[in-house]
Design a protein around this motif. Structure first.
Motif, mmCIF file in Angstrom:
data_model
loop_
_atom_site.group_PDB
_atom_site.id
_atom_site.type_symbol
_atom_site.label_atom_id
_atom_site.label_comp_id
_atom_site.label_asym_id
_atom_site.label_seq_id
_atom_site.Cartn_x
_atom_site.Cartn_y
_atom_site.Cartn_z
ATOM 1 N N ILE A 145 22.912 48.504 49.567
ATOM 2 C CA ILE A 145 21.628 48.812 50.201
ATOM 3 C C ILE A 145 21.522 48.144 51.570
ATOM 4 N N LEU A 146 21.715 46.840 51.589
ATOM 5 C CA LEU A 146 21.660 46.072 52.833
ATOM 6 C C LEU A 146 22.923 45.234 52.946
ATOM 7 N N SER A 147 23.396 45.048 54.161
ATOM 8 C CA SER A 147 24.680 44.396 54.389
ATOM 9 C C SER A 147 24.522 42.925 54.756
ATOM 10 N N GLY A 148 25.292 42.075 54.077
ATOM 11 C CA GLY A 148 25.448 40.695 54.526
ATOM 12 C C GLY A 148 24.469 39.682 53.987
ATOM 13 N N ILE A 149 23.497 40.102 53.171
ATOM 14 C CA ILE A 149 22.478 39.182 52.666
ATOM 15 C C ILE A 149 22.788 38.848 51.212
ATOM 16 N N GLY A 150 22.708 37.556 50.888
ATOM 17 C CA GLY A 150 22.982 37.122 49.528
ATOM 18 C C GLY A 150 21.835 36.326 48.945
ATOM 19 N N ASN A 151 22.161 35.495 47.980
ATOM 20 C CA ASN A 151 21.148 34.776 47.218
ATOM 21 C C ASN A 151 20.324 33.819 48.081
ATOM 22 N N ALA A 152 20.983 33.113 48.976
ATOM 23 C CA ALA A 152 20.289 32.088 49.761
ATOM 24 C C ALA A 152 19.320 32.694 50.774
ATOM 25 N N TYR A 153 19.828 33.558 51.631
ATOM 26 C CA TYR A 153 18.977 34.063 52.709
ATOM 27 C C TYR A 153 17.953 35.080 52.218
ATOM 28 N N SER A 154 18.193 35.686 51.049
ATOM 29 C CA SER A 154 17.155 36.561 50.493
ATOM 30 C C SER A 154 15.923 35.751 50.119
ATOM 31 N N ASP A 155 16.122 34.550 49.576
ATOM 32 C CA ASP A 155 14.986 33.675 49.282
ATOM 33 C C ASP A 155 14.213 33.335 50.550
ATOM 34 N N GLU A 156 14.959 32.997 51.605
ATOM 35 C CA GLU A 156 14.319 32.598 52.859
ATOM 36 C C GLU A 156 13.582 33.775 53.503
ATOM 37 N N VAL A 157 14.175 34.949 53.439
ATOM 38 C CA VAL A 157 13.548 36.150 54.005
ATOM 39 C C VAL A 157 12.241 36.460 53.288
ATOM 40 N N LEU A 158 12.268 36.449 51.959
ATOM 41 C CA LEU A 158 11.065 36.806 51.207
ATOM 42 C C LEU A 158 9.958 35.774 51.405
ATOM 43 N N HIS A 159 10.318 34.521 51.566
ATOM 44 C CA HIS A 159 9.308 33.509 51.862
ATOM 45 C C HIS A 159 8.697 33.761 53.238
ATOM 46 N N ALA A 160 9.537 34.070 54.215
ATOM 47 C CA ALA A 160 9.038 34.342 55.565
ATOM 48 C C ALA A 160 8.141 35.573 55.584
ATOM 49 N N ALA A 161 8.471 36.573 54.761
ATOM 50 C CA ALA A 161 7.679 37.807 54.708
ATOM 51 C C ALA A 161 6.470 37.684 53.795
ATOM 52 N N LYS A 162 6.384 36.566 53.045
ATOM 53 C CA LYS A 162 5.298 36.339 52.078
ATOM 54 C C LYS A 162 5.228 37.456 51.035
ATOM 55 N N LEU A 163 6.403 37.758 50.472
ATOM 56 C CA LEU A 163 6.512 38.810 49.461
ATOM 57 C C LEU A 163 7.177 38.259 48.205
ATOM 58 N N SER A 164 6.739 38.755 47.063
ATOM 59 C CA SER A 164 7.276 38.317 45.783
ATOM 60 C C SER A 164 8.690 38.851 45.576
ATOM 61 N N PRO A 165 9.583 38.031 45.011
ATOM 62 C CA PRO A 165 10.943 38.523 44.749
ATOM 63 C C PRO A 165 11.003 39.616 43.694
ATOM 64 N N VAL A 166 9.958 39.739 42.848
ATOM 65 C CA VAL A 166 9.992 40.759 41.805
ATOM 66 C C VAL A 166 9.147 41.990 42.153
ATOM 67 N N MET A 167 8.591 42.025 43.344
ATOM 68 C CA MET A 167 7.865 43.220 43.770
ATOM 69 C C MET A 167 8.844 44.381 43.899
ATOM 70 N N LEU A 168 8.435 45.570 43.531
ATOM 71 C CA LEU A 168 9.320 46.738 43.606
ATOM 72 C C LEU A 168 9.308 47.336 44.999
ATOM 73 N N SER A 169 10.478 47.740 45.439
ATOM 74 C CA SER A 169 10.635 48.203 46.822
ATOM 75 C C SER A 169 9.786 49.434 47.130
ATOM 76 N N GLN A 170 9.629 50.338 46.169
ATOM 77 C CA GLN A 170 8.857 51.548 46.431
ATOM 78 C C GLN A 170 7.352 51.307 46.357
ATOM 79 N N ALA A 171 6.958 50.080 45.991
ATOM 80 C CA ALA A 171 5.533 49.739 45.952
ATOM 81 C C ALA A 171 5.065 49.086 47.254
ATOM 82 N N LEU A 172 5.984 48.882 48.194
ATOM 83 C CA LEU A 172 5.636 48.224 49.453
ATOM 84 C C LEU A 172 4.764 49.118 50.319
ATOM 85 N N SER A 173 3.779 48.528 50.943
ATOM 86 C CA SER A 173 2.985 49.248 51.946
ATOM 87 C C SER A 173 3.767 49.301 53.252
ATOM 88 N N GLU A 174 3.296 50.104 54.191
ATOM 89 C CA GLU A 174 3.970 50.193 55.485
ATOM 90 C C GLU A 174 3.948 48.836 56.185
#
Length: 305
Positions: free
Chosen positions: A164-193
């Motif tokens: 799906i996405l290139s180059g992102i793993g366990n560590a930086y996914s945590d950091e990205v989701l914290h920066a975006a203020k999004l839950s790690p278990v939120m479903l991708s198709q439930a995201l608003s624009e």
């Protein structure tokens, strides 16, 4: 596992050392490292490195005659730059790539050796090693939206799936989701624009910031301490330590051999996400909110770190 920022820094440090230089020889100390049979690995010797590139988390050395060495470091593989002809360390050493000006040594800690090396010929053979994930730093917002909403997965899985996405793993996914203020278990198709835009921005800013930071730390040297746990990370590897944004204790979900770290206050509206093993053990006693969690740990989580 070395992720996009780590691999980019490896490439930046390799370029002045091996680009346009002849690969004098390859020494393999572990027969399981080499996963390809043809062309023979000896075909790579005495050829010049013409290009260096990244495919996902893989490092590619392009040689003469469209030969490509494809190296996947997996979880514990690391590269070291040593003097010419340097010995390969016992136990952790897997290979040495010898150049006139130095030797690139591949090591891997642990008993399970998962790193892999392939020698392939031609662009078609090289493309077979690309999982197909989107390169977010080069992608448009519309391409990003299409990639992450094509299937309905949790955001943690969406970010770390190389298809799906290139180059992102366990560590930086945590950091990205914290920066975006999004839950790690939120479903991708439930995201608003707006949430999709926040996620896209968070990925780009996080990966670029950490790549720049790691490059600055290395300077003219070579990366010697590539790790998934970095000082300055907001949540990854910081279970029970205070969130740098709100001070709440960082939480985690443990699954298989991985875990997701997150801040309940910043990312899940104060809700503690169920850890499969512990929630099964505790049953009705599993804390549902930060207040309940802090009562169970005696408030020690907020003060940790």
């Amino acid at each position: 596992m070395p992720e996009l920022p780590d691999v980019e820094v490896y490439l930046a440090c390799l370029e002045p050392r091996i680009l346009d230089r002849r690969l004098e020889g390859i020494r393999l100390t572990n027969p399981f490292l080499l996963r390809s049979v043809a062309p023979a690995i000896s075909m790579a010797e005495s050829r010049t490195v013409r290009e260096l590139r990244r495919i996902g988390k893989r490092i590619v050395m392009g040689l003469d005659d469209e030969l490509f060495l494809v190296l996947h470091l997996m979880i514990a593989g690391r590269l070291r730059w040593r003097d010419p002809g340097a010995p390969i360390p016992k136990r952790i050493g897997l290979a040495g790539f010898d150049f006139a000006n130095g030797t690139l040594v591949l090591t891997e800690a642990g008993t399970k050796k998962r790193s892999s090396l392939y020698l392939v010929q031609g662009q078609d053979a090289l493309r077979a090693h690309d999982p197909g994930g989107l390169e977010v730093l080069q992608a448009s917002p519309s391409a990003f939206r299409a990639a992450i909403t094509r299937q309905n997965h949790t955001l943690k899985r969406t970010l770390t799936d190389p298809r799906i996405l290139s180059g992102i793993g366990n560590a930086y996914s945590d950091e990205v989701l914290h920066a975006a203020k999004l839950s790690p278990v939120m479903l991708s198709q439930a995201l608003s624009e707006d949430e999709i835009a926040r996620l896209h921005t968070a990925i780009c800013e996080t990966l670029r910031a950490w790549t720049s930071r790691l490059r600055a730390e290395v300077g003219d040297g070579f990366p010697e301490k590539v790790t998934a746990f970095r000082d300055g990370m907001a949540v990854h590897g910081r279970y029970r330590h205070p969130c740098p944004e709100c001070g709440s204790p960082v939480q985690r979900i443990v699954y298989a051999s991985n875990e997701a770290n997150y801040c309940a206050q910043c990312q899940t509206g104060g809700k503690i996400l169920a850890d499969r093993a512990l929630s099964r053990l505790l049953g009705k006693d599993w804390p549902r909110t930060l207040d309940q969690w802090e009562q169970k740990v005696g408030g020690g989580g907020r003060a940790a770190g």
